[in-house]
Design an enzyme around this catalytic site. Sequence first.
Site, mmCIF file in Angstrom:
data_model
loop_
_atom_site.group_PDB
_atom_site.id
_atom_site.type_symbol
_atom_site.label_atom_id
_atom_site.label_comp_id
_atom_site.label_asym_id
_atom_site.label_seq_id
_atom_site.Cartn_x
_atom_site.Cartn_y
_atom_site.Cartn_z
ATOM 1 N N GLY A 182 77.216 33.730 -107.138
ATOM 2 C CA GLY A 182 76.501 34.978 -106.943
ATOM 3 C C GLY A 182 75.351 35.175 -107.915
ATOM 4 N N ASP A 204 88.566 40.655 -114.215
ATOM 5 C CA ASP A 204 89.152 41.950 -114.557
ATOM 6 C C ASP A 204 90.392 42.172 -113.696
ATOM 7 O OD1 ASP A 204 88.259 42.955 -112.015
ATOM 8 O OD2 ASP A 204 86.339 43.451 -112.919
ATOM 9 N N ARG A 221 63.051 35.210 -104.501
ATOM 10 C CA ARG A 221 63.884 36.371 -104.832
ATOM 11 C C ARG A 221 64.794 36.126 -106.037
ATOM 12 N NH1 ARG A 221 64.878 40.311 -100.586
ATOM 13 N NH2 ARG A 221 63.395 39.995 -98.882
ATOM 14 N N ASP A 228 87.269 40.428 -104.022
ATOM 15 C CA ASP A 228 85.867 40.164 -104.339
ATOM 16 C C ASP A 228 85.030 40.832 -103.268
ATOM 17 O OD1 ASP A 228 86.061 38.509 -102.089
ATOM 18 O OD2 ASP A 228 85.095 36.802 -103.054
ATOM 19 N N VAL A 239 82.056 29.700 -105.870
ATOM 20 C CA VAL A 239 82.554 29.699 -107.244
ATOM 21 C C VAL A 239 82.142 31.050 -107.836
ATOM 22 C CG1 VAL A 239 82.751 27.244 -107.724
ATOM 23 C CG2 VAL A 239 80.502 28.280 -107.789
ATOM 24 N N HIS A 282 63.947 33.728 -96.951
ATOM 25 C CA HIS A 282 64.648 33.842 -98.229
ATOM 26 C C HIS A 282 64.678 32.542 -99.010
ATOM 27 C CE1 HIS A 282 66.511 36.256 -94.962
ATOM 28 N NE2 HIS A 282 66.208 37.237 -95.793
#
EC number: 2.4.2.1
Length: 245
Positions: free
Chosen positions: A22, A207, A45, A182, A90, A6
Amino acid sequence: MQTTPHNEARRGDYAETVLLAGDPQRSEWIAATFLDGVRCVNRVRGALGYTGRFRGVPISVQTTGIGAPSMAIYAHELLDTYRARTLIRVGTCGGLADHVKLRSLVISQSSSNDGAVNGQLFGFYNYAPSADFGLLQRAAQRAIELGLDHHIGQTASSDVFYHPDVLGRFAGVRAHGALAVDMETSLLYTVAARFRAKALSICTVVDSLVTEEQTETSERQELFTDMVRLALEVAVPAEPATPRR
């Protein structure tokens, strides 16, 4: 030849401290906005990885993708293959408590999860994934000093983003004080503990599952400034001023 399936970075390309985002666009923005002498060390990726300097200290940023399995892969490889020692997430989260407002920061002290990892790794134990106390303590102190709107406490991590019972499924953790949810923090803390490494999760509330309010996607990079600033303050504390004699 890639070092891992990866990641194409060579050993030594990552700093000992890595911020984990992310979204690859967030990683790119962090590197360009906050770091000096930046170089891209991974593009495999689309999981962009960068290394630069903050206050003269090497710092890396790595994209982890969405969800616990993806986080676990990148955290494991950073700690095992690349010898990172401190990982700071983060990311974004959804508020679970009435007083946790949009755009505030949630610093996770510990994180419950609804996944199967505990059973696979710990047998009949219910493992309690927790932040590194030193990082948590430093984050709490700097958040107060910087005047940031923040909350510190337990959070939850879920493997399911779209669920028909949006809020009800969190009734148990909400009743016990969970601030936000999360998808990655619990696995980050678990993997870090396995390697005796330090980890902390700082998330911006984008949100609220309680009020159903949401921030606009277009404003989110700007919203992340306080979060990233705090993470870097934790990673590389400013040298105290030398008192005059």
